[in-house]
Design an enzyme around this catalytic site. Structure first.
Site, PDB file in Angstrom:
ATOM      1  N   HIS A  56     -28.834  31.337  19.394  1.00 15.17           N
ATOM      2  CA  HIS A  56     -29.028  32.008  20.651  1.00 15.17           C
ATOM      3  C   HIS A  56     -27.836  32.881  21.218  1.00 15.17           C
ATOM      4  O   HIS A  56     -28.246  34.207  21.325  1.00 15.17           O
ATOM      5  CB  HIS A  56     -28.972  30.714  21.814  1.00 15.17           C
ATOM      6  CG  HIS A  56     -29.488  31.390  23.015  1.00 15.17           C
ATOM      7  ND1 HIS A  56     -30.444  31.090  23.780  1.00 15.17           N
ATOM      8  CD2 HIS A  56     -28.750  31.955  24.088  1.00 15.17           C
ATOM      9  CE1 HIS A  56     -30.424  31.411  24.691  1.00 15.17           C
ATOM     10  NE2 HIS A  56     -29.506  32.012  25.275  1.00 15.17           N
ATOM     11  N   GLU A  57     -26.536  32.480  21.019  1.00 11.65           N
ATOM     12  CA  GLU A  57     -25.692  33.659  21.455  1.00 11.65           C
ATOM     13  C   GLU A  57     -25.616  34.849  20.466  1.00 11.65           C
ATOM     14  O   GLU A  57     -25.165  35.905  20.811  1.00 11.65           O
ATOM     15  CB  GLU A  57     -24.331  32.836  21.598  1.00 11.65           C
ATOM     16  CG  GLU A  57     -24.473  31.791  22.676  1.00 11.65           C
ATOM     17  CD  GLU A  57     -24.779  32.068  24.055  1.00 11.65           C
ATOM     18  OE1 GLU A  57     -24.740  33.520  24.408  1.00 11.65           O
ATOM     19  OE2 GLU A  57     -25.247  31.364  24.757  1.00 11.65           O
ATOM     20  N   HIS A  59     -28.056  41.906  19.970  1.00 10.22           N
ATOM     21  CA  HIS A  59     -28.765  42.705  20.851  1.00 10.22           C
ATOM     22  C   HIS A  59     -27.909  43.981  21.444  1.00 10.22           C
ATOM     23  O   HIS A  59     -28.136  45.230  21.437  1.00 10.22           O
ATOM     24  CB  HIS A  59     -29.400  41.915  22.069  1.00 10.22           C
ATOM     25  CG  HIS A  59     -30.252  42.584  22.846  1.00 10.22           C
ATOM     26  ND1 HIS A  59     -30.966  42.028  24.140  1.00 10.22           N
ATOM     27  CD2 HIS A  59     -30.774  44.034  22.938  1.00 10.22           C
ATOM     28  CE1 HIS A  59     -31.710  42.960  24.489  1.00 10.22           C
ATOM     29  NE2 HIS A  59     -31.548  44.093  23.866  1.00 10.22           N
ATOM     30  N   HIS A 104     -27.780  37.341  21.464  1.00 12.24           N
ATOM     31  CA  HIS A 104     -27.339  38.202  22.521  1.00 12.24           C
ATOM     32  C   HIS A 104     -26.344  39.239  21.901  1.00 12.24           C
ATOM     33  O   HIS A 104     -26.494  40.601  22.261  1.00 12.24           O
ATOM     34  CB  HIS A 104     -26.698  37.184  23.575  1.00 12.24           C
ATOM     35  CG  HIS A 104     -27.294  36.714  24.582  1.00 12.24           C
ATOM     36  ND1 HIS A 104     -28.422  37.315  25.278  1.00 12.24           N
ATOM     37  CD2 HIS A 104     -27.295  35.350  24.993  1.00 12.24           C
ATOM     38  CE1 HIS A 104     -29.153  36.369  25.912  1.00 12.24           C
ATOM     39  NE2 HIS A 104     -28.546  35.095  25.818  1.00 12.24           N
TER      40      HIS A 104
END
Length: 601
Positions: free
Chosen positions: A393-394, A400, A397
């Site tokens: 998940h991180e 991104h 980020h």
């Protein structure tokens, strides 16, 4: 006697397990030198006052200076934030962060004239200025500023609001210091009989363990501390809500929610449609809880029974290196560049601060800046599969941020939160797909189905409940209702009863959960987890089932930064969040997974 496994102090954490902040500053002394130079420049804003109507060249000069200050300030602030996040009890880090917040408040005050002065220029004249080559880098920024005209105040009023920047952080700072530093949760024996210190990170790990008595003790002991501080926490959260309302009203918004959603140009209908859509699916959620109770052979089900895998109590072991490899294999469909950059980041470049230490921020986050690496804070637990999913998940980020920095200039790189949660939960979907593809054991596959059910439950159902709580609390406050401890807990209790259903045992202390959610201090943030996962499920299917064009569309989305509105960026990637289909697809998957678990179990 068994030695207590205590949370280590920061100085005892191995260097290779800490993030390397050298991409920001090589030392506190280097930060100090840059800070001194930057802070002395703040007063230079004054030379631009009352000059912006004098022509495109004047306006361009002011904006060049402003964005240069913003860029350096972001770098300084990121470093200070990461230092206090790694140990909130560190006095030097507190001083660093406090000095930066004071200076950034002064900078915001000095820069507060810019928007009102620009908007005082006639539309015809400003349009003429915008066509000048010198203002080409700022055309989109100026267009967006014009949209904000109804909510931009006079120079004096903007200055007063800007002077409150540091003060406005008080409620959140009190919450962080109280929950991350001052609260002590005691010790207990974990699922293997080892005596350990109870903390935010170990609490989560203990709830995933097989022994119900341990889970119950951890739950009771943890919330007892929140019960002891409930009045302080209620007052602190009330202060945060009142701050939201004050700033919204000051800027001529009818509600705090409208003000929050306006920044990303998200219609309030998206928020309300999310709640309405999720509420329609609550019967299936209640069905899942009862299925979980029966499969776990329990007479009744409590909150502390909802995190442990249903079908297996076999211990898992995913040390950091193995977890990293699992994530890297999962993201292979995103291409070589994505995988190679992430591999370096999670290994030799040391983007990630891996393990828990005393005073470290709880949970996990990614924090990037234009002139630094996209850092990740984790409290990684090798005996919890969810830690691997959190890492994925991180990493979503951070990648991104990597693509946005690579493809966008500074004014347009910093993407909105609405799209941020798509990139992160997209990676979780890839990890789930990878594990399902490479697991043949029936029990393990059903555990993964169970895990995916719980991911949707936690990210769509739970975060929507939080979003409904935030909406109801702010609405009540805006209507003049007193924000007392009893009001918060009774409002939260009503939602717990709706979302968990009639056959779920809601322990009285669970009412206090509303006082331990950090995101509530960043109002109207959490709904984006739910919309983000809904979009991510649709987009991950599109990429996995598609070809080069679908991958290109997704990487273009990651590269878009803030160059378009979030809804426009998602439309380019292949999903329209104005429509009900993405949420319906995600909730349909939840229903199918519950049926599969029932039939398979």
């Amino acid at each position: 006697m068994t030695e207590i496994q205590e949370v280590p102090v920061r100085e005892k954490v191995a260097v290779e397990d800490q993030w390397n902040l050298d991409s920001l500053f090589g030392s506190v002394e280097e930060w100090e030198k840059t800070f001194q130079t930057w802070s002395k420049k703040i007063e230079q804003y004054r030379k631009f006052q009352k000059t912006l109507a004098g022509g495109a060249e004047n306006l361009a000069a002011c904006l060049r200076f402003h964005f240069s200050m913003e860029r350096t300030g972001e770098r300084l602030g990121t470093y200070a934030f990461l230092k206090i996040s790694e140990d909130a009890g560190n006095a030097a880090a507190q001083t660093l962060y406090g000095r930066f917040m004071n200076a950034t408040g002064r900078a915001a005050t000095e820069a507060s004239f810019i928007a009102p002065e620009i908007l005082a220029i006639s539309n015809a004249q400003l349009k003429k200025y915008r066509e000048a080559d010198k203002l080409k880098p700022y055309r989109l920024w100026l267009s967006r500023l014009l949209e904000e005209k109804p909510h931009t105040l006079s120079s004096k009023e903007e200055k007063l609001l800007a002077m409150q920047t540091e003060m406005a952080q008080t409620a959140g700072n009190v919450f962080d210091q109280l929950t991350d530093v001052d609260m002590k949760f005691g010790t207990l024996r974990d699922h293997s009989g080892q005596k350990i210190e109870l903390s935010h990170a170990s609490f989560t790990a203990l709830l995933h363990g097989p022994r119900r008595s341990v889970r119950k003790q951890a739950f009771t002991q943890f919330y007892q501390v929140f019960e002891e501080h409930q009045n302080t926490l209620a007052a602190t959260y009330a202060g945060s809500v009142q701050k939201d309302i004050y700033h919204a009203r000051a800027r001529n918004f009818s509600t705090a929610r409208e003000a929050s959603l306006f920044q990303a140009r998200i219609p309030e209908t998206v928020y309300d449609n999310l709640i309405a859509g999720v509420r329609k699916s609550l019967p299936k959620l209640h069905e899942y809880y009862d299925l979980r109770r029966r499969m776990m052979k329990l007479r009744d089900i409590h909150m502390y029974d909802t995190y442990v895998p249903i079908l297996s109590d076999a211990p898992v072991d995913y040390p950091w290196e193995k977890g990293v490899e699992m994530v890297l294999e999962a993201v292979r469909p995103l291409g070589a560049e994505y995988g190679n950059v992430l591999r370096e980041g999670l290994t030799s470049a040391r983007w990630c601060d891996r393990y828990e230490n005393r005073g470290k921020a709880s949970g996990a986050f990614s924090c990037g800046s234009y002139d630094g690496l996209p850092y990740i804070l984790m409290n990684y637990k090798s005996d919890v599969l969810d830690s691997v999913f959190t890492l994925a998940h991180e990493a979503g980020h951070s990648m991104h941020s990597y693509y946005s920095v690579k493809h966008q200039p500074f004014p347009y790189y910093n993407y909105e939160l609405f799209v941020a949660e798509v990139a992160s939960t997209f990676n979780e979907q890839l990890l789930h797909h990878y594990l399902m593809e490479h697991t043949t054991d029936r029990t393990q596959r059903l555990n993964l189905v169970n895990r995916q059910i719980d991911a949707i439950r936690a990210t769509i159902f739970r975060q929507t409940m939080f979003a409904e709580f935030e909406r109801d609390v702010h609405t009540a406050a805006e209507n003049g209702e007193a924000l007392t401890r009893e009001f918060f807990t009774s409002t939260y209790r009503r939602l717990l009863e709706d979302y968990f259903g009639p056959n779920f045992v809601l322990d009285e202390v669970l009412n206090l959960e509303c006082f331990r959610i950090p995101h509530f201090y960043r109002a109207f943030y959490v709904y984006q987890y739910a919309t983000g996962l809904s979009a991510a499920i649709a987009l991950s299917r599109r990429v996995l089932q598609g070809g080069k064009q679908e991958l290109k569309d997704y990487l273009q989305f990651l590269s878009g930064g803030n160059s378009r509105t979030p809804l426009e960026l998602l439309q380019l990637a292949g999903v329209d969040m104005n429509q009900p289909e993405p949420l319906d697809e995600a909730l349909g998957e939840f229903s199918d997974l519950v049926d599969a678990l029932r039939l398979g179990g």
